[in-house]
Design a protein around this motif. Structure first.
Motif, PDB file in Angstrom:
ATOM      1  N   ALA A 141       0.895  -1.192   0.204  1.00  7.95           N
ATOM      2  CA  ALA A 141      -0.008   0.060   0.036  1.00  7.95           C
ATOM      3  C   ALA A 141       0.913   1.165  -0.074  1.00  7.95           C
ATOM      4  CB  ALA A 141      -0.900  -0.064   1.428  1.00  7.95           C
ATOM      5  N   ASP A 162       3.394   2.144  -1.844  1.00 10.58           N
ATOM      6  CA  ASP A 162       3.966   2.857  -3.172  1.00 10.58           C
ATOM      7  C   ASP A 162       3.198   2.360  -4.260  1.00 10.58           C
ATOM      8  OD1 ASP A 162       5.800   3.799  -4.643  1.00 10.58           O
ATOM      9  OD2 ASP A 162       7.547   2.355  -4.284  1.00 10.58           O
ATOM     10  N   GLU A 163       3.750   2.706  -5.402  1.00 17.79           N
ATOM     11  CA  GLU A 163       2.904   2.106  -6.838  1.00 17.79           C
ATOM     12  C   GLU A 163       3.388   0.531  -6.929  1.00 17.79           C
ATOM     13  OE1 GLU A 163       4.512   4.344  -9.513  1.00 17.79           O
ATOM     14  OE2 GLU A 163       3.280   6.174  -9.104  1.00 17.79           O
ATOM     15  N   MET A 180       3.806   6.072   1.393  1.00 17.58           N
ATOM     16  CA  MET A 180       2.487   6.458   2.088  1.00 17.58           C
ATOM     17  C   MET A 180       2.606   5.711   3.538  1.00 17.58           C
ATOM     18  SD  MET A 180       1.053   7.973  -0.229  1.00 17.58           S
ATOM     19  CE  MET A 180      -0.654   7.895   0.227  1.00 17.58           C
ATOM     20  N   CYS A 181       3.208   4.555   3.546  1.00 17.90           N
ATOM     21  CA  CYS A 181       3.209   3.788   4.936  1.00 17.90           C
ATOM     22  C   CYS A 181       4.767   3.548   5.372  1.00 17.90           C
ATOM     23  CB  CYS A 181       2.368   2.463   4.923  1.00 17.90           C
ATOM     24  SG  CYS A 181       0.920   2.518   4.058  1.00 17.90           S
ATOM     25  N   VAL A 184      -5.167   0.251   6.469  1.00 17.88           N
ATOM     26  CA  VAL A 184      -4.777   0.975   5.139  1.00 17.88           C
ATOM     27  C   VAL A 184      -5.813   1.629   4.620  1.00 17.88           C
ATOM     28  CG1 VAL A 184      -4.083   0.631   3.020  1.00 17.88           C
ATOM     29  CG2 VAL A 184      -2.723  -0.515   4.670  1.00 17.88           C
ATOM     30  N   GLU A 185      -6.820   0.868   4.622  1.00 18.23           N
ATOM     31  CA  GLU A 185      -8.187   1.818   4.316  1.00 18.23           C
ATOM     32  C   GLU A 185      -8.665   2.910   4.977  1.00 18.23           C
ATOM     33  OE1 GLU A 185     -12.935   0.735   3.071  1.00 18.23           O
ATOM     34  OE2 GLU A 185     -11.566  -0.695   3.167  1.00 18.23           O
ATOM     35  N   VAL A 192      -5.080   5.347   4.551  1.00 17.19           N
ATOM     36  CA  VAL A 192      -4.438   5.705   2.864  1.00 17.19           C
ATOM     37  C   VAL A 192      -5.673   5.671   2.007  1.00 17.19           C
ATOM     38  CG1 VAL A 192      -2.707   4.794   1.102  1.00 17.19           C
ATOM     39  CG2 VAL A 192      -2.345   4.606   3.632  1.00 17.19           C
ATOM     40  N   SER A 202      -8.808   1.872  -2.374  1.00 15.49           N
ATOM     41  CA  SER A 202      -8.024   1.538  -3.492  1.00 15.49           C
ATOM     42  C   SER A 202      -6.774   0.660  -3.177  1.00 15.49           C
ATOM     43  CB  SER A 202      -7.796   2.803  -4.543  1.00 15.49           C
ATOM     44  OG  SER A 202      -7.041   3.609  -4.053  1.00 15.49           O
ATOM     45  N   ALA A 203      -6.061   1.572  -2.232  1.00 12.58           N
ATOM     46  CA  ALA A 203      -4.748   0.980  -1.635  1.00 12.58           C
ATOM     47  C   ALA A 203      -4.782  -0.311  -0.924  1.00 12.58           C
ATOM     48  CB  ALA A 203      -4.123   1.818  -0.717  1.00 12.58           C
ATOM     49  N   LYS A 227      -5.701  -2.954  -3.555  1.00 13.00           N
ATOM     50  CA  LYS A 227      -4.588  -3.180  -4.423  1.00 13.00           C
ATOM     51  C   LYS A 227      -3.567  -4.283  -3.695  1.00 13.00           C
ATOM     52  CE  LYS A 227      -0.607  -1.176  -4.066  1.00 13.00           C
ATOM     53  NZ  LYS A 227       0.538  -0.390  -4.338  1.00 13.00           N
ATOM     54  N   SER A 228      -3.281  -3.863  -2.349  1.00  6.89           N
ATOM     55  CA  SER A 228      -2.370  -4.603  -1.504  1.00  6.89           C
ATOM     56  C   SER A 228      -2.894  -6.251  -1.572  1.00  6.89           C
ATOM     57  CB  SER A 228      -2.238  -4.138  -0.102  1.00  6.89           C
ATOM     58  OG  SER A 228      -1.670  -2.765  -0.323  1.00  6.89           O
TER      59      SER A 228
END
Length: 370
Positions: free
Chosen positions: A51, A53-54, A62-63, A198-199, A202, A205-206, A209-210
């Motif tokens: 979560a 990074d891209e 972000m984390c 994370v939700e 962040v 979507s992150a 995705k993770s």
């Protein structure tokens, strides 16, 4: 052409002032118990990593995550793999969450006194504290779960009751968030708890995705039933699975259907309807089946008396168990035990393991007791 206006000395000075790294949206510190569960730690931290990074580039944008330690010694996991801490407790920064990852039951050492002092200080400052897998045992021993609901794996439910008298652990869902305490049953549940955080910090979507990169379909809510408990084959309805798990956990003192429905926060009528739709039976019948299955296992795997088996499986006494056994299986408990003993002693059965050469099917249930 007009020359650009030179910036004022004050503006230039402002641009030249070094700026420290921006605080991440989600910052987590880990405390690993001796013989900690590697899968719970890895699942949780990988959700943060993905979560942050891209794609899966793993940069802590972000984390951020840190493994804390009192003495910086490598910490061994239950499988023997060791993890090197990142920072000493005395150099700990400010974190959004502190996560304790528990270890093997009965074999791991207790948390270092400095770690306990740090956790209690975090609690006093209002820092949310999480326990993964058997980390819930460590938090409870430290007095950090008093007055909180706590999630325990169905596998360790009885261990928790035996160790903490009067405790009422939650073992029919994957994680529990109760104010500033977060607990989860371990394994993939750790990934879903991390995705929940994370939700929250962040974005959805992150989190999605993770989990997708980890080949996990989508985030699960806290009240999702724990998977994997024996005795729940064929149950697909989450409410039915939670009911079956609760029946297993309270096998020696079974709930009435009304009490079971109240504990699950549904009406008795709704619970009975969901059982009929999912399993084609009633909660009473399903509960009896679980208790008789457990009685069969105790009769064939232990030398407990019929009375002891009856007490362990919620029957009033030996005659009650005998009546239920005959009504459902057509045999008395003694006859059932003798049949299995005779089968184990038959030619073709491995004497090394005591396992049956071929599975012995249970007697066909009669219509009695339905």
């Amino acid at each position: 052409m007009t020359a650009p206006t030179p910036a004022s000395p004050r503006a230039a000075a402002t641009r030249l002032v070094p700026v420290g790294p921006a605080r991440k949206r989600l910052s987590v510190a880990f405390l690993l118990a001796d013989r900690f569960t590697l899968s719970a730690f890895a699942n949780f931290v990988d959700v943060l990593r993905l979560a942050a990074d891209e794609a899966d580039r793993s940069r802590p944008i972000m984390c951020e995550w840190t493994v804390l330690s009192a003495d910086m010694s490598p910490v061994r996991s239950s499988c023997g793999v060791k993890v090197a801490p990142d920072r000493r407790l005395r150099n700990a920064a400010r974190y959004d969450y502190v996560v304790v990852v528990g270890g093997l039951m009965g074999e791991a050492r207790a948390l270092d006194p400095a770690v306990l002092a740090y956790l209690r200080d975090c609690a006093a400052r209002g820092v949310p504290i999480a326990g993964l897998c058997t980390g819930v045992f460590l938090l409870h021993e430290a007095g950090l779960l008093d007055g909180y609901r706590a999630c325990v794996s169905w596998f360790h439910h009885q261990d928790f009751l035996d160790r903490f008298e009067g405790a009422t652990p939650v073992s029919d869902q994957i994680f529990v968030v109760d104010r500033d305490r977060l607990t989860c049953s371990g394994g993939h549940s750790a990934a879903h708890l991390a995705a929940f955080l994370v939700e929250r910090h962040v974005g959805q979507s992150a989190a999605t995705k993770s989990l997708n990169i980890m080949i996990i379909d989508s985030p699960l809510s806290a009240d999702k039933p724990q998977p994997g408990a024996p005795g729940t084959p064929g149950a697909r309805d989450p409410l039915v699975r939670r009911a079956l798990l609760r029946m297993q956990q309270r096998m020696d003192t079974p709930d009435s259907v009304a009490a079971l429905a109240a504990a699950l926060k549904v009406s008795r009528r709704q619970l009975e309807r969901r059982f009929r739709e999912d399993l084609g039976t009633t909660p009473q019948r399903a509960g009896l089946r679980l208790r008789l299955d457990r009685a069969c296992a105790l009769l064939t795997e232990t030398d407990r008396t019929v009375t002891q088996v009856a007490m362990a499986t919620g029957f009033c006494d030996a005659p009650h168990l005998i009546r239920s056994f005959k009504g459902d299986l057509g045999l008395t408990p003694a006859e059932y035990r003798a049949r299995h003993v005779a089968h184990r002693c038959a030619p073709g059965v491995s004497s090394a393991s005591g396992a049956l050469a071929a599975p012995l099917p249970p007697p066909t249930p009669t219509s009695a007791g339905r």
